[in-house]
Design a protein around this motif. Structure first.
Motif, PDB file in Angstrom:
ATOM      1  N   GLU A 178      32.198  36.901  46.183  1.00 63.32           N
ATOM      2  CA  GLU A 178      32.294  38.147  45.433  1.00 63.32           C
ATOM      3  C   GLU A 178      32.563  39.286  46.398  1.00 63.32           C
ATOM      4  O   GLU A 178      31.867  39.442  47.405  1.00 63.32           O
ATOM      5  CB  GLU A 178      30.996  38.401  44.665  1.00 63.32           C
ATOM      6  CG  GLU A 178      31.092  39.557  43.692  1.00 63.32           C
ATOM      7  CD  GLU A 178      29.884  39.625  42.781  1.00 63.32           C
ATOM      8  OE1 GLU A 178      29.927  40.397  41.818  1.00 63.32           O
ATOM      9  OE2 GLU A 178      28.896  38.909  43.046  1.00 63.32           O
ATOM     10  N   SER A 186      40.444  40.423  42.874  1.00 67.93           N
ATOM     11  CA  SER A 186      41.658  41.166  42.539  1.00 67.93           C
ATOM     12  C   SER A 186      41.752  42.477  43.317  1.00 67.93           C
ATOM     13  O   SER A 186      42.822  43.091  43.368  1.00 67.93           O
ATOM     14  CB  SER A 186      41.706  41.451  41.042  1.00 67.93           C
ATOM     15  OG  SER A 186      40.570  42.227  40.647  1.00 67.93           O
ATOM     16  N   SER A 235      43.290  31.287  37.422  1.00 69.55           N
ATOM     17  CA  SER A 235      43.814  32.497  36.762  1.00 69.55           C
ATOM     18  C   SER A 235      43.616  33.741  37.625  1.00 69.55           C
ATOM     19  O   SER A 235      44.372  34.711  37.501  1.00 69.55           O
ATOM     20  CB  SER A 235      43.143  32.689  35.411  1.00 69.55           C
ATOM     21  OG  SER A 235      41.730  32.804  35.557  1.00 69.55           O
ATOM     22  N   PHE A 236      42.619  33.713  38.522  1.00 72.11           N
ATOM     23  CA  PHE A 236      42.368  34.905  39.349  1.00 72.11           C
ATOM     24  C   PHE A 236      43.523  35.172  40.310  1.00 72.11           C
ATOM     25  O   PHE A 236      43.681  36.286  40.829  1.00 72.11           O
ATOM     26  CB  PHE A 236      41.061  34.738  40.142  1.00 72.11           C
ATOM     27  CG  PHE A 236      41.167  33.815  41.330  1.00 72.11           C
ATOM     28  CD1 PHE A 236      41.422  34.310  42.599  1.00 72.11           C
ATOM     29  CD2 PHE A 236      41.005  32.451  41.181  1.00 72.11           C
ATOM     30  CE1 PHE A 236      41.514  33.464  43.685  1.00 72.11           C
ATOM     31  CE2 PHE A 236      41.091  31.602  42.255  1.00 72.11           C
ATOM     32  CZ  PHE A 236      41.342  32.106  43.523  1.00 72.11           C
ATOM     33  N   HIS A 261      46.531  38.101  40.000  1.00 66.12           N
ATOM     34  CA  HIS A 261      46.424  39.506  40.440  1.00 66.12           C
ATOM     35  C   HIS A 261      46.923  39.700  41.872  1.00 66.12           C
ATOM     36  O   HIS A 261      47.138  40.832  42.301  1.00 66.12           O
ATOM     37  CB  HIS A 261      44.971  39.974  40.353  1.00 66.12           C
ATOM     38  CG  HIS A 261      44.384  39.894  38.982  1.00 66.12           C
ATOM     39  ND1 HIS A 261      44.724  40.756  37.973  1.00 66.12           N
ATOM     40  CD2 HIS A 261      43.470  39.038  38.446  1.00 66.12           C
ATOM     41  CE1 HIS A 261      44.058  40.452  36.864  1.00 66.12           C
ATOM     42  NE2 HIS A 261      43.287  39.403  37.137  1.00 66.12           N
ATOM     43  N   GLN A 315      34.440  35.329  41.687  1.00 72.47           N
ATOM     44  CA  GLN A 315      34.312  36.457  40.759  1.00 72.47           C
ATOM     45  C   GLN A 315      35.635  37.218  40.684  1.00 72.47           C
ATOM     46  O   GLN A 315      36.471  37.152  41.582  1.00 72.47           O
ATOM     47  CB  GLN A 315      33.195  37.398  41.232  1.00 72.47           C
ATOM     48  CG  GLN A 315      31.862  36.685  41.474  1.00 72.47           C
ATOM     49  CD  GLN A 315      31.296  36.080  40.209  1.00 72.47           C
ATOM     50  OE1 GLN A 315      31.252  36.724  39.175  1.00 72.47           O
ATOM     51  NE2 GLN A 315      30.887  34.828  40.294  1.00 72.47           N
ATOM     52  N   GLY A 316      35.784  37.970  39.632  1.00 69.83           N
ATOM     53  CA  GLY A 316      37.029  38.699  39.396  1.00 69.83           C
ATOM     54  C   GLY A 316      37.334  39.762  40.419  1.00 69.83           C
ATOM     55  O   GLY A 316      38.457  40.249  40.486  1.00 69.83           O
ATOM     56  N   SER A 317      36.347  40.139  41.240  1.00 68.19           N
ATOM     57  CA  SER A 317      36.558  41.196  42.217  1.00 68.19           C
ATOM     58  C   SER A 317      37.569  40.818  43.296  1.00 68.19           C
ATOM     59  O   SER A 317      37.991  41.669  44.069  1.00 68.19           O
ATOM     60  CB  SER A 317      35.226  41.572  42.873  1.00 68.19           C
ATOM     61  OG  SER A 317      34.594  40.411  43.382  1.00 68.19           O
TER      62      SER A 317
END
Length: 831
Positions: free
Chosen positions: A275, A304, A326-327, A330, A300-302
């Motif tokens: 993360e 990106s 999928s991440f 970005h 985690q999406g962070s």
């Protein structure tokens, strides 16, 4: 008129004086450019402190700079020397790769060069500690001592080098923690300590060095968690601490360093989620390597937030994680992606950024990934070691990917017409090894340069279609069931030909041997005839393996003409006759296996005198330690050879060729003594001379082979004692002296005493541990016998002494009396 002439004379005189003064100044200035005598003498003495002997390395060539120095010339013109233009003082000494051998002494004349600003002794053999005297070179700005075999602790005197901006001590054996004094290096910008044995927590002294831009501590033994104030290194651009023992969560403060471009934490024990937090401004991070750790939560999406990322390595993380790709959508700038060794989850609609390099090895992929169809500029794809079945789809060839690794799957063929496959113009490297390919042999892109197709189910003759690959450079078809003969039509430009472990028969054709040939392996086939003498033209040949065939020939003495031959394996054929010729012809040889043939004769005592590669220390290249399929340059060809080591068979692959140095001449009919020159090969690891008819004593010079790990002299006719010096070989873990005519006490030593009884069996005259047979009735009896011998000796001495004293007394009395009488006669004659 007269005054005018005088004025002209005065003017001309002044001009002459000015010109003369200018000339003097020029000459004086030129003289200052010359190296002062004290500097020249110091350099010349420094040269004499070392022997010059090339190191054993296959990835660089020595430049013997000091051999070109001449004592009667200006030292500022010597190779590797730069001087100050005003004072003539030596300010730079660059002897990188000059084959210097010997320790750097604390009183070395090097430390008299007090004005040195740059010192580079990298890639020399300087075994020993780095002396404290290094701190006397107080004006140093650059210090590079990479690949020098230094060991011990870093000297605290490094802290005296207050002008230092670049310090590189990588690839040595330094141990312990960094000295606190290094906290004084306030100008230090680049610090490289990779590949050592340094330990302790992350060096806190580095956090005070605000000018640091590059820290490389890879492959040491640092441990603990990273300090929370890492963000204090505000100018840091690159941090590489991979290959250590760090643990804890992903250190978020690192991502707060605004200048950070490269971060490598691979190969540690970091855990928790991946993360990225606390990034207030756009990150400059371009390279992020987090693989081979123990992260235990999905990404985690962070991630990106790292919009500028170009390289991302998340390979071989905790196997419990399933990565949702999928991440990646970005990361628009991403070019290099390694997700190998993870369970991947991706949908059929997944769209990745336009990648150049993609590694998805060992990801439990069961079908050819369809998301590759959108990749139009890929340079390399590695989807090896998965569970992909059926055929390579036709659309794949339209991607025009130059380097393709689809090995170790369950693929059985290529889908597509000849027009689609063969006219694919960009495929350079194609690795289809370890799959389920079978006959007929698949159509191949005509552009293929490197073809690896080992470990499949091919049979029949080697297809002549391979000859149509006009630019083919490397061909590996090992471990199949090919039969028939080797087609003479194979390209005359091959550098690698591996046909190991098939059923190929006939003779090795000589006409197709390329002068470009580097590696030839036709072991474990049914080849017969002679070894083709056309190999003498292959002056680049490094690897020659014809083991386990039916080749009937004498020893190929013409191999002396191959200057860089490193590996020669003739094992288990029908070679015969003597092999004696000057060993100096094989300077690069590191593996010599001619076992289980019919060689005969006596080896001369100097036979091994010129095998310099086996007497030189190995210089390890940091890329040797692991193999990764790569399309950069020429891909690695996976050579292998079977060796007998410590009584067992072993398969040597990859970097082992750099490390292992072996001689195996067992199973022949050699006679005479073991050559004394064997002791010159002090870097030899395995020596097997068993099953011959060697006679005489075991040469004590064997004790010079300090790296020896395995020694087999069994089943010969050796006599005399086992040299006591062998007990000092601390690396000698396995030895066999059985079935000889040896006698006397087995040497004492931890390594020898730990051997099994069978290692000394069938030598009736041997005694002592580990055998049950004691020497002369046991230790106590032998000691008592020695004491009795001493008593007898003293008694005999006493018996001889008393009559001697008596006789001496009588003789002395006679002589004294005679001398007194003679003296009196002389005295009276003068009187």
């Amino acid at each position: 008129m007269h005054s005018c002439i005088e004025r002209k004379m005065i003017i001309w005189s002044l001009c002459f004086l000015f010109s003369l003064s200018d000339l003097i100044l020029v000459l004086a200035s030129s003289a200052k450019h010359l190296c002062p005598p004290d500097q020249r003498d110091a350099l010349w003495e420094f040269k004499s402190e070392f022997s010059v002997q090339e190191l054993d390395s296959s990835w660089w060539e020595s430049d013997l700079k000091t051999e070109r120095w001449r004592n009667n010339t200006d030292c500022c013109s010597w190779d590797g020397i730069s001087c100050d233009s005003k004072t003539g003082k030596v300010v730079e000494l660059d002897l990188w790769g000059s084959s210097l051998n010997g320790p750097l002494r604390s009183n070395s004349s090097l430390f008299r060069l007090q004005h040195l600003q740059s010192l580079n002794l990298s890639t020399n053999n300087l075994p020993g500690i780095l002396p404290d005297s290094i701190g006397n070179l107080k004006y140093l700005r650059v210090l590079k001592l990479r690949y020098c075999n230094f060991f011990g602790k870093l000297p605290s005197s490094l802290g005296n080098l207050s002008y230092l901006t670049d310090l590189d001590l990588s690839v040595n054996q330094f141990s312990g923690e960094l000295p606190d004094s290094m906290g004084s290096l306030n100008r230090l910008s680049e610090l490289q300590l990779r590949y050592n044995n340094l330990d302790g927590n992350f060096p806190a002294v580095l956090l005070n060095l605000s000018e640091l831009t590059d820290i490389r501590l890879s492959y040491n033994k640092f441990k603990g968690i990273l300090p929370s104030n890492m963000s204090s290194l505000t100018k840091l651009e690159s941090l590489e601490i991979n290959g250590n023992l760090f643990h804890g969560s992903l250190p978020s403060p690192l991502f707060m360093i605004p200048s950070l471009i490269r971060l490598n934490l691979e190969g540690n024990s970091f855990s928790g989620p991946i993360e990225i937090k606390n990034i207030s401004s756009p990150s400059k991070l371009e390279v992020l390597s987090l693989g081979q750790n123990n992260f235990d939560a999905p990404i985690q999406g962070s991630m990106s937030k790292l919009a500028g990322l170009r390289t991302l390595e998340l390979n071989y993380m905790n196997t419990r994680i399933t990565l949702d790709l999928s991440f990646l959508s970005h990361l628009k700038s991403l070019d290099y992606l390694d997700l190998s060794g993870n369970d991947l989850k991706f949908s059929s609609t997944l769209r990745l950024p336009s990648l150049g390099w993609l590694f998805l090895s060992s990801c439990n992929i069961v079908e050819f990934p369809k998301f590759l169809q959108t990749q139009t500029s890929m340079l390399l794809i590695d989807i090896s070691v998965n569970k992909i079945k059926d055929q390579v789809p036709e659309w794949f060839w339209g991607l025009q990917i130059p380097h393709v690794n689809i090995s170790q799957n369950y693929l059985s063929g290529f889908d597509g017409s000849a027009d689609v496959i063969q006219r694919t113009g960009d495929v350079v490297t194609l690795d289809i090894s370890s799959n389920a390919f079978r006959d007929p042999f698949p159509l191949l892109p005509n552009s293929t340069d490197y073809l690896f197709a080992s470990d499949n189910l091919f049979s029949g003759e080697i297809p002549r279609a391979i000859c149509d690959l006009v630019s083919l450079d490397r061909l590996v078809l090992s471990n199949n069931n090919f039969s028939g003969s080797i087609p003479p039509c194979l390209s005359t430009y091959l550098s690698v030909l591996h046909l190991r472990n098939n059923s190929i028969s006939g003779v090795i054709p000589g006409g197709f041997m390329s002068y470009m040939l580097i590696s030839l392996d036709v072991g474990y086939n049914r080849l017969s005839g002679e070894l083709p003498k056309s190999l003498v033209n292959c002056t680049r040949l490094q690897f020659l393996n014809v083991e386990e065939n039916r080749i009937r020939d004498t020893f190929p003495v013409w191999l002396r003409s191959l200057p860089i031959l490193e590996i020669l394996v003739l094992r288990s054929n029908e070679f015969h006759g003597p092999i004696s010729y000057p060993g100096s012809s094989l300077p690069k040889l590191r593996i010599f296996d001619i076992s289980r043939n019919n060689f005969t004769g006596i080896l001369p005592s100097d036979y091994f005198a010129g095998w310099s590669a086996m007497s030189l220390p190995v210089v390890y290249f940091e890329g040797d330690s692991q193999y990764r399929f790569s399309g950069v340059g020429k891909p690695y060809y996976r050579a292998s050879v079977s060796l007998r080591n410590k009584g067992s068979n072993m398969e040597l692959v990859g970097s082992g060729f750099t490390i292992y140095k072996t001689i195996d001449i067992s199973g022949n009919r050699f006679q005479g003594g073991i050559p004394e020159s064997i002791g010159l090969l002090n870097e030899l690891i395995v020596l097997n001379m068993s099953n011959n008819a060697f006679t005489g004593r075991i040469p004590p010079s064997l004790s010079n082979i300090t790296s020896l790990q395995s020694l087999d002299l069994s089943r010969n006719k050796l006599s005399g004692e086992i040299p006591p010096e062998l007990g000092k070989l601390t690396f000698l873990a396995w030895m066999n002296f059985s079935y000889n005519r040896l006698e006397g006490l087995i040497p004492q030593g931890t390594q020898i005493q730990s051997q099994s009884i069978s290692s000394f069996a069938e030598n009736p005259g041997l005694c002592g541990a580990p055998l049950q047979k004691t020497c002369g009735g046991g230790e106590k009896a032998r000691n008592q016998e020695q004491e009795e011998d001493q008593v007898l000796s003293w008694t005999a001495a006493a018996i001889a002494y008393l009559p001697g004293v008596f006789c001496g007394f009588i003789l002395g009395h006679i002589l004294t009396s005679y001398r007194h009488e003679w003296f009196m006669r002389i005295f009276h004659s003068f009187a």
